[in-house]
Design a protein around this motif. Structure first.
Motif, PDB file in Angstrom:
ATOM      1  N   TYR A  59      37.611  35.992  33.962  1.00 33.54           N
ATOM      2  CA  TYR A  59      37.637  36.350  35.368  1.00 33.54           C
ATOM      3  C   TYR A  59      36.239  36.781  35.823  1.00 33.54           C
ATOM      4  CZ  TYR A  59      38.588  39.100  39.527  1.00 33.54           C
ATOM      5  OH  TYR A  59      38.578  39.612  40.787  1.00 33.54           O
ATOM      6  N   VAL A  60      35.846  36.272  36.959  1.00 31.99           N
ATOM      7  CA  VAL A  60      34.553  36.677  37.519  1.00 31.99           C
ATOM      8  C   VAL A  60      34.762  37.136  38.955  1.00 31.99           C
ATOM      9  CG1 VAL A  60      32.279  35.884  38.243  1.00 31.99           C
ATOM     10  CG2 VAL A  60      33.185  35.163  36.036  1.00 31.99           C
ATOM     11  N   LEU A  61      34.271  38.324  39.248  1.00 33.65           N
ATOM     12  CA  LEU A  61      34.366  38.839  40.612  1.00 33.65           C
ATOM     13  C   LEU A  61      33.219  38.249  41.428  1.00 33.65           C
ATOM     14  CD1 LEU A  61      35.618  41.049  42.548  1.00 33.65           C
ATOM     15  CD2 LEU A  61      33.766  42.521  41.741  1.00 33.65           C
ATOM     16  N   HIS A  62      33.560  37.630  42.553  1.00 32.96           N
ATOM     17  CA  HIS A  62      32.489  37.006  43.343  1.00 32.96           C
ATOM     18  C   HIS A  62      31.852  38.007  44.290  1.00 32.96           C
ATOM     19  CE1 HIS A  62      33.191  33.141  41.645  1.00 32.96           C
ATOM     20  NE2 HIS A  62      34.492  33.337  41.803  1.00 32.96           N
ATOM     21  N   LEU A  63      30.529  38.045  44.225  1.00 31.03           N
ATOM     22  CA  LEU A  63      29.787  39.028  45.012  1.00 31.03           C
ATOM     23  C   LEU A  63      28.850  38.295  45.971  1.00 31.03           C
ATOM     24  CD1 LEU A  63      29.179  41.177  41.884  1.00 31.03           C
ATOM     25  CD2 LEU A  63      30.420  41.968  43.889  1.00 31.03           C
ATOM     26  N   SER A  64      28.253  39.082  46.848  1.00 28.54           N
ATOM     27  CA  SER A  64      27.370  38.462  47.846  1.00 28.54           C
ATOM     28  C   SER A  64      26.151  37.842  47.172  1.00 28.54           C
ATOM     29  CB  SER A  64      26.927  39.510  48.856  1.00 28.54           C
ATOM     30  OG  SER A  64      26.075  40.422  48.221  1.00 28.54           O
ATOM     31  N   LYS A  65      25.468  36.930  47.899  1.00 31.93           N
ATOM     32  CA  LYS A  65      24.355  36.165  47.334  1.00 31.93           C
ATOM     33  C   LYS A  65      23.272  37.067  46.724  1.00 31.93           C
ATOM     34  CE  LYS A  65      22.239  33.246  50.017  1.00 31.93           C
ATOM     35  NZ  LYS A  65      22.691  32.893  51.382  1.00 31.93           N
ATOM     36  N   GLU A  66      22.899  38.131  47.461  1.00 39.74           N
ATOM     37  CA  GLU A  66      21.807  38.997  46.976  1.00 39.74           C
ATOM     38  C   GLU A  66      22.170  39.658  45.646  1.00 39.74           C
ATOM     39  OE1 GLU A  66      23.278  39.287  50.000  1.00 39.74           O
ATOM     40  OE2 GLU A  66      21.884  40.089  51.504  1.00 39.74           O
TER      41      GLU A  66
END
Lengths: 73, 719
Positions: B169-176
């Motif tokens: 599982y990978v939590l998706h975060l903002s680009k920065e």
């Protein structure tokens, strides 16, 4: 700045920001008090402190001195 | 192949019930190393190779609360084969927050959605398939309470253990943030895999960006990395930790519609309706008083004490002691063997077992209060008063029970979650005068203060004041300075406790008392019995008739001078103080023996026959008697209570500290009282008076000094 303490019992607000840093802020965010969450003051303890808030469908007890760090829109 | 399975989940998610169901309640109960947080281990039934470890109930894997640190260290250092993540299906949004953190560890995870019966009952619908797809982990619907779905859970766990399919599982975060994580991940490539403890690099990168204290202890940030994080936080206008937490909740909120359908989102739950009354502004306190009255009435006034008296007088006194004495006499055993067996060993064991009935009743009531959810409301109602003294709202119950008997009172502190508060409560509960101290109070009030009405209330006031003063003083010391975790407490839904759950809890706690407290009580009772019954004479060490000839009297005489500044520096008072360590009832009965009072001393006190007690009375003045009483009220409690403290404090160092603190406290205030009493009655100023003044000033200093900067806050600032 409007905080959770400015809400009357039964009123609801949207969290804008948690002030401070460290354990308290972390604890708040772990319990679901994050930016954009809707939070409602359900009750004030019989002795005036702490307060009871409702968010994400559950109840949380928060001391007033801590609750003033929760800014709402 | 043996597999280790860890059970993790939020408090109140039904974790304990599931643990008991899976292991058949045959658990090994101990403490996590170095702390008094309970650790339970057991084998999963219907499988011979699955060992289940119960992790503390947690909301998150943050580095702050003790429970969270324990769970984290366990996952990190022991790396179990599978994690069962129990989730309260009626409160998914908050529960799944922990799930996002658990699956990130890469350890194969099975998600157990508990309380599915309540979901169905409400007409709601949980889409397990969608939930499973989102986290990439199997999901099993269960009802731990009713035992539904447990077979499916066990086979899912077996499957996960043998296939070792790691979760990705990978939590998706903002680009920065994502860019920065990739960068740190790359920099971690040179770090040895030992240091990473088998956790994915991405996990470490996230923790380091969050500036997680415990992660930084393992892998410190370079100053260049630190500067980059500062720049990133500047840009985000918030710290990375908050940004990631918010992203976790957002990711859950985004899937909520597809995994859970609520039939009636605006219904008022039963809990809301109960709470409208129970924590109502006007009714809350009366209801609380009523509940407390019931607890006290059942455990102290009636059933509990009746049971304890029965065990003490009939089971131990008549059957065991009487029977064994008769048996040994018939066998022609020597007197010392009879004495050692009957008074020493059986008396000592009896002292432990005698507390059990009372303890069981109290534990029964406490577990009902806890399992129903009312205990959290008590903390909510009383928090404002108790936090001033470094205590929790839940400290009220130990103190109240302590007026009956300190032993169950101290054991009741187990319900307090915060370790510092629990310690404080365990150490201060015995200041509240217990039932066994009443004869001393009654005697001194009646015989020396001509039965003044205000005397007994003053004794209770002294006890409460000692609790408050100690709370304030100890709170400022290092050992109590701090649980940096703030008081943000969930008020769980009210639930009807189950018969089985309550009984299990009573059994576990009673057993823990016998095991841990029992040894101290037994050993010290035997030693003191020997010192009291034997004396050194020309024929060697023999049993003595007159207590004045005993070894204890000799020891008492040798150290009696210590109590001269307190006004009772004679061997009789010293010996009574020592025998009081076995049980405070012994103080008056020892007096009766050493001063040669005829008849049952406790009955004489009850009947108010002060003239028959004149031999004791003559020995004291009003000042020295009150000083003696103060010392008895505040000094180290009986061995049973010390044993209970040891059980709650968890190690010998803390127990020694507690006993030393209580004795020093008692000595200080008896000294201050007696010396001031002397001065006010016209005696000349002596060096000892000066010492008393210095001691008083020292306590004032401890009481009013500024609180040193809190450790927790300091650490955070310096990160």
């Amino acid at each position: 700045m409007r905080t959770v303490l400015d809400l009357k019992t039964g009123e609801q607000g949207i969290v804008r920001r948690i002030h401070g840093r460290g354990p308290l802020k972390r604890r708040f965010s772990d319990m679901g008090i994050t930016k954009g969450t809707s939070i409602k003051v359900t009750k004030i303890a019989p002795l005036g402190d702490p307060i009871q808030v409702n968010l994400l469908g559950y109840e949380l007890s928060v001391r007033k001195e801590d609750a003033c760090e929760i800014e709402i829109e | 192949m043996k597999y280790t399975i860890a059970l993790a989940g939020n408090p109140n998610s039904g974790k304990t019930t599931l643990f008991n169901q899976l292991t058949g309640a045959r658990a090994h109960v101990g403490n996590w190393p170095g702390v008094t947080v309970e650790k339970k281990e057991g084998s999963i039934l219907r499988s011979d190779n699955l060992n289940l470890i119960d992790l503390p109930g947690i909301y998150s894997l943050s580095p702050y609360t003790l429970e969270e640190v324990i769970a984290r260290n366990y996952l990190l250092k022991e790396r179990p084969d599978v994690i069962i993540n129990i989730v309260d299906a009626t409160n998914l949004e908050r529960n799944l927050y922990l799930t996002t953190q658990i699956v990130e560890t890469g350890i194969p995870t099975v998600i157990a959605c508990n309380m599915i019966d309540l979901v169905n009952q409400a007409g709601d619908y949980l889409n397990s398939k969608a939930l499973s797809a989102h986290f990439g982990a199997p999901v099993v619907e269960i009802s731990a309470l009713r035992g539904d779905g447990l077979d499916e859970l066990v086979s899912a766990v077996k499957e996960a253990a043998s296939s070792r399919r790691e979760s990705h599982y990978v939590l998706h975060l903002s680009k920065e943030v994502e860019a920065e994580i990739k960068q740190v991940e790359k920099e971690l490539e040179t770090t040895s895999s030992d240091k990473l403890h088998g956790m994915p690099r991405r996990w470490w990168a996230q923790k380091l960006l969050e500036q997680d204290e415990k992660a930084l202890e393992e892998i410190p940030l370079s100053s260049e990395q630190k500067a980059r994080i500062d720049a990133l936080e500047e840009k985000l206008d918030d710290d990375v930790q908050s940004v990631i937490s918010t992203a976790r909740f957002k990711s859950i909120a985004a899937i909520m519609d597809s995994i859970y359908t609520c039939k009636n989102p605006h219904r008022l739950s039963l809990s809301d309706r109960i709470d409208k009354i129970v924590t109502n502004r006007i009714l809350a306190l009366p209801i609380f008083v009523l509940v407390m009255f019931l607890v006290y009435y059942l455990s102290i006034s009636t059933i509990g004490t009746l049971g304890t008296d029965y065990v003490n007088d009939v089971v131990v006194g008549e059957w065991a002691q009487g029977g064994v004495e008769a048996l040994l006499t018939n066998l022609g055993a020597s007197d010392w063997i009879i004495g050692l067996t009957v008074d020493g060993v059986i008396g000592g064991v009896g002292a432990v077992l005698g507390f059990l009935p009372q303890m069981a009743v109290l534990f029964l009531l406490l577990s009902i209060l806890e399992l129903s959810g009312y205990m959290a409301r008590i903390a909510f109602i009383l928090d404002r008063i108790f936090r001033k003294f470094g205590l929790s709202g839940k400290s009220f119950i130990p103190m109240l029970i302590g007026t009956g008997c300190s032993v169950p009172g101290i054991m009741a502190s187990r319900t307090i979650e915060q370790e510092a508060d629990r310690r404080m409560t365990a150490i201060t509960t015995s200041f509240v005068p217990c039932g066994a101290k009443l004869p001393i109070i009654a005697f001194i009030a009646g015989a020396l203060f001509s039965g003044a009405w205000w005397f007994a209330p003053i004794c209770y006031f002294v006890g409460v004041a000692a609790v408050i003063v100690s709370g304030i003083v100890l709170k400022k010391t290092r050992g109590f300075a701090g649980d940096p975790a703030p008081f943000v407490m969930e008020l769980p839904e009210y639930r009807l406790p189950t018969f089985k759950g309550v009984l299990l809890s009573v059994w576990e706690r009673s057993f823990a008392f016998v095991k841990k407290a029992g040894t101290i009580i037994l050993l010290s009772s035997i030693v003191l019995w020997f010192l009291q019954a034997y004396g050194v004479t020309s024929q060697g060490i023999v049993a003595v008739e007159d207590a004045g000839d005993s070894i204890l009297a000799v020891i008492g005489g040798a150290i009696a001078w210590l109590f001269i500044p307190l006004g009772f520096g004679d061997w009789q008072s010293t010996v009574a103080t020592f025998t009081g360590l076995i049980a405070k009832e012994n103080v008056m009965s020892t007096f009766a023996i050493v001063f040669g009072v005829q008849g049952d001393v406790l009955e004489l006190i009850e009947a108010g026959e002060w003239s028959s007690l004149a031999a004791i009375t003559q020995h004291y003045t009003m000042s020295s008697a009150f000083s003696f009483l103060l010392f008895q009220l505040l000094c180290a409690p009986c061995f049973a209570a010390i044993g209970a403290m040891h059980r709650e404090l968890g190690n010998a160092k803390w127990t020694l500290f507690a006993v030393a603190y209580q004795t020093a406290f008692a000595y200080s205030f008896s000294l201050i009282y007696y010396q001031f009493a002397l001065l006010f009655s016209g005696n000349p100023f002596t060096p000892v008076s000066a010492v008393a003044i210095v001691v008083l000033l020292a306590w004032f200093y401890l009481l009013f000094r500024k609180k040193p900067i809190e450790q927790g806050k300091l650490q955070v600032e310096s990160v």
